[in-house]
Write a protein that holds these residues in place. Sequence first.
Motif, PDB file in Angstrom:
ATOM      1  N   ASP A 103       0.835  -1.198   0.000  1.00 36.78           N
ATOM      2  CA  ASP A 103       0.000   0.000   0.000  1.00 36.78           C
ATOM      3  C   ASP A 103       0.875   1.256   0.000  1.00 36.78           C
ATOM      4  O   ASP A 103       2.094   1.200   0.223  1.00 36.78           O
ATOM      5  CB  ASP A 103      -0.991  -0.018   1.163  1.00 36.78           C
ATOM      6  N   GLU A 104       0.228   2.387  -0.248  1.00 36.68           N
ATOM      7  CA  GLU A 104       0.983   3.636  -0.395  1.00 36.68           C
ATOM      8  C   GLU A 104       1.658   4.047   0.917  1.00 36.68           C
ATOM      9  O   GLU A 104       2.724   4.677   0.903  1.00 36.68           O
ATOM     10  CB  GLU A 104       0.055   4.742  -0.911  1.00 36.68           C
ATOM     11  N   LYS A 105       1.070   3.686   2.040  1.00 35.74           N
ATOM     12  CA  LYS A 105       1.680   3.981   3.328  1.00 35.74           C
ATOM     13  C   LYS A 105       3.010   3.251   3.475  1.00 35.74           C
ATOM     14  O   LYS A 105       4.001   3.828   3.939  1.00 35.74           O
ATOM     15  CB  LYS A 105       0.732   3.587   4.458  1.00 35.74           C
ATOM     16  N   GLY A 106       3.024   1.994   3.048  1.00 33.51           N
ATOM     17  CA  GLY A 106       4.251   1.212   3.133  1.00 33.51           C
ATOM     18  C   GLY A 106       5.344   1.759   2.236  1.00 33.51           C
ATOM     19  O   GLY A 106       6.511   1.870   2.633  1.00 33.51           O
ATOM     20  N   MET A 107       4.972   2.132   1.013  1.00 33.17           N
ATOM     21  CA  MET A 107       5.972   2.668   0.087  1.00 33.17           C
ATOM     22  C   MET A 107       6.438   4.050   0.517  1.00 33.17           C
ATOM     23  O   MET A 107       7.594   4.421   0.292  1.00 33.17           O
ATOM     24  CB  MET A 107       5.415   2.712  -1.336  1.00 33.17           C
ATOM     25  N   GLU A 126      10.204   5.444   1.011  1.00 35.64           N
ATOM     26  CA  GLU A 126      10.654   6.728   0.467  1.00 35.64           C
ATOM     27  C   GLU A 126      11.259   7.598   1.572  1.00 35.64           C
ATOM     28  O   GLU A 126      12.270   8.278   1.355  1.00 35.64           O
ATOM     29  CB  GLU A 126       9.482   7.463  -0.183  1.00 35.64           C
ATOM     30  N   ASP A 127      10.638   7.576   2.758  1.00 41.12           N
ATOM     31  CA  ASP A 127      11.102   8.405   3.869  1.00 41.12           C
ATOM     32  C   ASP A 127      12.241   7.758   4.649  1.00 41.12           C
ATOM     33  O   ASP A 127      12.780   8.370   5.586  1.00 41.12           O
ATOM     34  CB  ASP A 127       9.941   8.690   4.831  1.00 41.12           C
ATOM     35  N   ASN A 128      12.565   6.491   4.285  1.00 36.94           N
ATOM     36  CA  ASN A 128      13.643   5.751   4.947  1.00 36.94           C
ATOM     37  C   ASN A 128      13.382   5.613   6.445  1.00 36.94           C
ATOM     38  O   ASN A 128      14.233   5.908   7.281  1.00 36.94           O
ATOM     39  CB  ASN A 128      15.001   6.415   4.701  1.00 36.94           C
ATOM     40  N   ARG A 129      12.188   5.164   6.773  1.00 36.76           N
ATOM     41  CA  ARG A 129      11.856   4.953   8.184  1.00 36.76           C
ATOM     42  C   ARG A 129      11.160   3.604   8.347  1.00 36.76           C
ATOM     43  O   ARG A 129      10.287   3.234   7.572  1.00 36.76           O
ATOM     44  CB  ARG A 129      10.972   6.083   8.718  1.00 36.76           C
ATOM     45  N   SER A 130      11.552   2.884   9.377  1.00 37.56           N
ATOM     46  CA  SER A 130      11.013   1.554   9.628  1.00 37.56           C
ATOM     47  C   SER A 130       9.556   1.630  10.065  1.00 37.56           C
ATOM     48  O   SER A 130       9.115   2.631  10.640  1.00 37.56           O
ATOM     49  CB  SER A 130      11.831   0.849  10.706  1.00 37.56           C
ATOM     50  N   MET A 131       8.807   0.574   9.764  1.00 39.30           N
ATOM     51  CA  MET A 131       7.420   0.476  10.234  1.00 39.30           C
ATOM     52  C   MET A 131       7.283  -0.559  11.348  1.00 39.30           C
ATOM     53  O   MET A 131       6.171  -0.848  11.799  1.00 39.30           O
ATOM     54  CB  MET A 131       6.492   0.117   9.069  1.00 39.30           C
TER      55      MET A 131
END
Length: 331
Positions: free
Chosen positions: A135-139, A143-148
């Motif tokens: 999903d766009e949140k994951g991508m 892009e922001d180079n931050r872990s989820m």
Amino acid sequence: MIVRFCNNFTIINFLYLSKQPTHPVAVRFLAYIALEKRYSAHTVAAYGQDLYQFFEYLQAQYDGIPELSAISHLHIRSWLAALMAEQQQARTVNRKISALKSFFKYTVRQGLVLQTPMVKVTAPKISRRLPGFIDEKGMQAVEDNRSMRRGQEDLPIFADDLEGQTHRLIFELLYHTGIRLSELINLQERHVDAANLTIKVLGKGNKERIIPISRELLQQVQAYSARKRKELEELAAGVLIVNHRNGRKLYSKYVYNVVNGYLSEHQITTITRKSPHVLRHTFATHLTNNGADINAIKELLGHSSLAATQVYTHNTIEKLKDVFKQAHPKA
């Protein structure tokens, strides 16, 4: 069967034991699709295995391989029935049918048979599975180079070294352009057109296509190219993305492990399959969901027919269903 490469041409050496019942015309056919049709090494190897299995079956069932002109649709149906009895997947059986279709078309063109027996062979239906995507949140996290990953949201996904920059560029190129894994590996530095903000990609069958890129992605490519020259003593000639340790050309398993590892470790997505191809699906799905013309997506993906691209419209329909259920009072 051994497939090796020399001067960008696929040279095939088929080393069969005498007991293996491979037809000599099959060997010529495989050389034809490799050298003249420029099929990928993977396809050539798969077709070679399929033809070997077919002729092995004929050898065992009919006490010898019949003449090509004597092979009928009944022989082929018998083989396919045996495969289905072994619970071979319909997709696998269809690929074997595709191999036989191409082979017998070749024999017709060569004047070895008058008509292909495949005209009376029907392929089993395959239930189309919707491609998984991020999903766009994951991508956006990528892009922001931050872990989820829970509790590690402030940690970067990619390290600020050559290894991290290499891995990040792999993600960026796959997602921003929708290119295939094989196309990524074979990208050349000369394929990047900085003036026009495009890259040239050689796809299946050596078909060339031009894909636009953003200025930000171009800057990433340029920064990476400068850094690899600074930090690596040897570099694979002309190759855009190289192994961060030795400067050699990447191989498929390396890229697969990179993508799978990052998606899993940083919990970027919940889908089961986490291969590089998922980023291609994500590229196409995000374009579709944001209103891109399906014919344009077809050209960007390098699909030969619109049917292959239309699967992404199903993902859009699923999204619309979710919106309908959440927003409509009578849903």
